[in-house]
Design a protein around this motif. Structure first.
Motif, short mmCIF file in Angstrom:
data_model
loop_
_atom_site.label_atom_id
_atom_site.label_comp_id
_atom_site.label_asym_id
_atom_site.label_seq_id
_atom_site.Cartn_x
_atom_site.Cartn_y
_atom_site.Cartn_z
N VAL A 190 0.83 -1.20 0.00
CA VAL A 190 0.00 0.00 0.00
C VAL A 190 0.87 1.25 0.00
N GLU A 191 0.34 2.34 -0.56
CA GLU A 191 1.06 3.61 -0.59
C GLU A 191 0.43 4.61 0.38
N SER A 192 1.24 5.49 0.90
CA SER A 192 0.75 6.52 1.81
C SER A 192 -0.31 7.37 1.09
N GLY A 193 -1.41 7.61 1.76
CA GLY A 193 -2.48 8.41 1.19
C GLY A 193 -3.48 7.62 0.37
N GLU A 194 -3.20 6.35 0.12
CA GLU A 194 -4.10 5.51 -0.65
C GLU A 194 -5.38 5.25 0.14
N ARG A 195 -6.51 5.21 -0.56
CA ARG A 195 -7.79 4.91 0.06
C ARG A 195 -8.06 3.41 -0.02
N VAL A 196 -8.25 2.78 1.14
CA VAL A 196 -8.42 1.33 1.19
C VAL A 196 -9.75 0.99 1.84
N PHE A 197 -10.41 -0.02 1.30
CA PHE A 197 -11.63 -0.56 1.91
C PHE A 197 -11.33 -2.00 2.32
N ASP A 198 -11.25 -2.24 3.63
CA ASP A 198 -11.08 -3.58 4.17
C ASP A 198 -12.47 -4.09 4.54
N ALA A 257 -12.75 3.54 -2.94
CA ALA A 257 -11.44 2.99 -2.60
C ALA A 257 -10.55 2.81 -3.82
N ASP A 258 -9.26 3.03 -3.60
CA ASP A 258 -8.24 2.72 -4.60
C ASP A 258 -7.82 1.25 -4.52
N ARG A 259 -8.06 0.66 -3.34
CA ARG A 259 -7.64 -0.73 -3.09
C ARG A 259 -8.67 -1.36 -2.16
N ILE A 260 -9.05 -2.60 -2.47
CA ILE A 260 -10.02 -3.31 -1.64
C ILE A 260 -9.44 -4.65 -1.19
N VAL A 261 -9.54 -4.91 0.10
CA VAL A 261 -9.07 -6.16 0.69
C VAL A 261 -10.29 -7.00 1.05
N MET A 262 -10.32 -8.22 0.53
CA MET A 262 -11.45 -9.12 0.76
C MET A 262 -10.95 -10.39 1.45
N GLY A 263 -10.60 -10.26 2.73
CA GLY A 263 -9.97 -11.34 3.48
C GLY A 263 -10.96 -12.28 4.13
N TYR A 264 -11.78 -12.94 3.30
CA TYR A 264 -12.80 -13.86 3.78
C TYR A 264 -12.90 -14.98 2.77
N TYR A 265 -13.03 -16.24 3.24
CA TYR A 265 -12.99 -17.38 2.33
C TYR A 265 -14.12 -17.38 1.31
N GLU A 266 -15.25 -16.77 1.64
CA GLU A 266 -16.39 -16.69 0.72
C GLU A 266 -16.55 -15.28 0.17
N ASP A 281 -9.13 1.30 -12.45
CA ASP A 281 -7.72 0.97 -12.26
C ASP A 281 -7.36 0.75 -10.80
N GLY A 282 -8.38 0.47 -9.98
CA GLY A 282 -8.12 0.13 -8.58
C GLY A 282 -7.71 -1.33 -8.45
N ILE A 283 -7.21 -1.68 -7.28
CA ILE A 283 -6.68 -3.03 -7.04
C ILE A 283 -7.55 -3.75 -6.02
N VAL A 284 -7.83 -5.03 -6.29
CA VAL A 284 -8.58 -5.86 -5.36
C VAL A 284 -7.73 -7.05 -4.96
N HIS A 285 -7.81 -7.41 -3.68
CA HIS A 285 -7.14 -8.60 -3.15
C HIS A 285 -8.24 -9.57 -2.72
N LEU A 286 -8.50 -10.58 -3.56
CA LEU A 286 -9.59 -11.51 -3.33
C LEU A 286 -9.07 -12.80 -2.70
N HIS A 287 -9.51 -13.06 -1.47
CA HIS A 287 -9.14 -14.30 -0.77
C HIS A 287 -10.21 -15.36 -1.04
N GLU A 288 -9.79 -16.63 -1.00
CA GLU A 288 -10.74 -17.71 -1.19
C GLU A 288 -10.16 -19.02 -0.68
N ALA A 289 -11.02 -19.88 -0.13
CA ALA A 289 -10.66 -21.26 0.16
C ALA A 289 -11.02 -22.08 -1.08
#
Length: 339
Positions: A190-198, A257-266, A281-289
């Protein structure tokens, strides 16, 4: 003694060790050590033929100190209990978190046996004062079902990773030791000042490292207990100005958000809401089992399908395995840029 070591990515260490054990080539007499910034050296007795490794080298790895099995034997513990004792555990602050497996169908590790193992673990780890069985994670709110098996019984603690402090009660909220590398990584990308949605913040697993790196984080958490710890941890780490903690369903949160974190198996079930909040052009981090044979194809396809429904396209930046989730199932992450 063999000097052979398998070199693997840090994020894959736990799963590779399991594979090496199954293959019978893991050398438990030597310690696992860092190899470089991104890899670990795992001691092996011979070249593996089944486990997937990055390289095989000759390097000195120090012998393990006295282990749990040795200590249990010295205490006169029955051989069947020694053989059934867990091979791994984690020290979370002042608490040893250990997985005893499905004890309901295993009379070998009954309550007295678990207490004996717990007492031995406390002797091994002088900084700890309580041992808690990991138990399962129940429901969408991910509440743990573990119990105290040894020690003073104080399950509330403060755990520190890479400078981030996590206050928590292991009898109330979950904490996955196997996600350690991923937690640290989020503070690096992540970069300083970036908007993140966890979207599934918990006690701040990913939100805190990102906020400490200077990001502005909207952290949603549906469970009131975890939310309370999230707020406390923002204060503990001095990042209250960088964390907007929201109690409730992440799908009802209004944010950009500029970046979204989806730290959940579903998490794939929440992609529509995630994409609504994500800028072009935002970034998503998609977690999954995901079943091992279907990673990364399944989560990537789910992301592409959701993006297409929103009239957007996906550029996959990276995919990686965080840890083993269960037999044949891995916890993986897809990093992608969405236009």
């Amino acid at each position: 003694m063999s000097d052979l070591a398998a070199i693997v990515r840090k994020s894959r260490t736990e799963s590779v060790v399991e594979s090496l054990r199954a293959e019978g080539v893991y050398d438990s007499s030597r310690r696992i050590e860092p190899y470089d910034d991104d890899s670990t050296a795992v001691p092996v007795l011979a070249a593996p033929t089944e486990a997937e490794i990055d390289d095989l080298v000759e390097t000195h790895l120090p012998p393990r100190e006295r282990g749990l099995g040795d200590l249990l034997k010295a205490r006169g513990t029955a051989d069947d209990v020694v053989d059934a004792a867990p091979s791994s555990w984690a020290v979370i602050g002042s608490v040893v978190l250990v997985d005893f497996g499905d004890v309901s169908n295993d009379e070998t590790i009954d309550r007295p046996a678990r207490e004996a193992i717990g007492d031995a673990l406390l002797e091994l780890h002088g900084e700890a004062d309580t041992v808690v069985s990991r138990g399962g994670i129940a429901g969408t709110r991910r509440n743990p079902s573990g119990e105290v098996v040894a020690g003073v019984g104080e399950t509330e603690t403060i755990h520190t990773e890479h400078g981030t402090r996590y206050a928590l009660d292991l009898a109330e909220v979950m904490f996955s030791p196997g996600n350690k590398v991923e937690r640290a990584r989020m503070g690096e990308v992540v970069e300083s000042g970036e908007r993140v949605f966890d979207m599934f913040a918990g006690i701040g697993y990913f939100a805190l490292p990102m906020a400490r790196a200077g990001a502005s984080v909207t952290a949603a958490e549906i469970d009131p207990v975890s939310y309370r710890w999230l707020v406390e941890n923002a204060q503990l780490n001095g990042v209250t100005e960088n964390v907007r903690a929201v109690l409730g369903d992440c799908r009802t949160v209004e944010t950009t958000a500029d970046r979204i974190v989806m730290g959940y198996y579903e998490a794939h079930a929440y992609l529509e809401s995630a994409l609504d909040a994500l800028v072009p052009d935002g970034i998503v981090h998609l977690h999954e089992a995901t079943p091992e044979p279907r990673f990364p194809e399944r989560p990537v396809e789910r992301l592409r399908t959701a993006a297409a429904a929103a009239g957007r396209t996906v550029d996959v930046l990276d995919t990686r395995q965080v840890k083993t989730h269960s037999a044949g199932v891995l916890h993986g992450v897809v990093d992608a840029r969405v236009d």
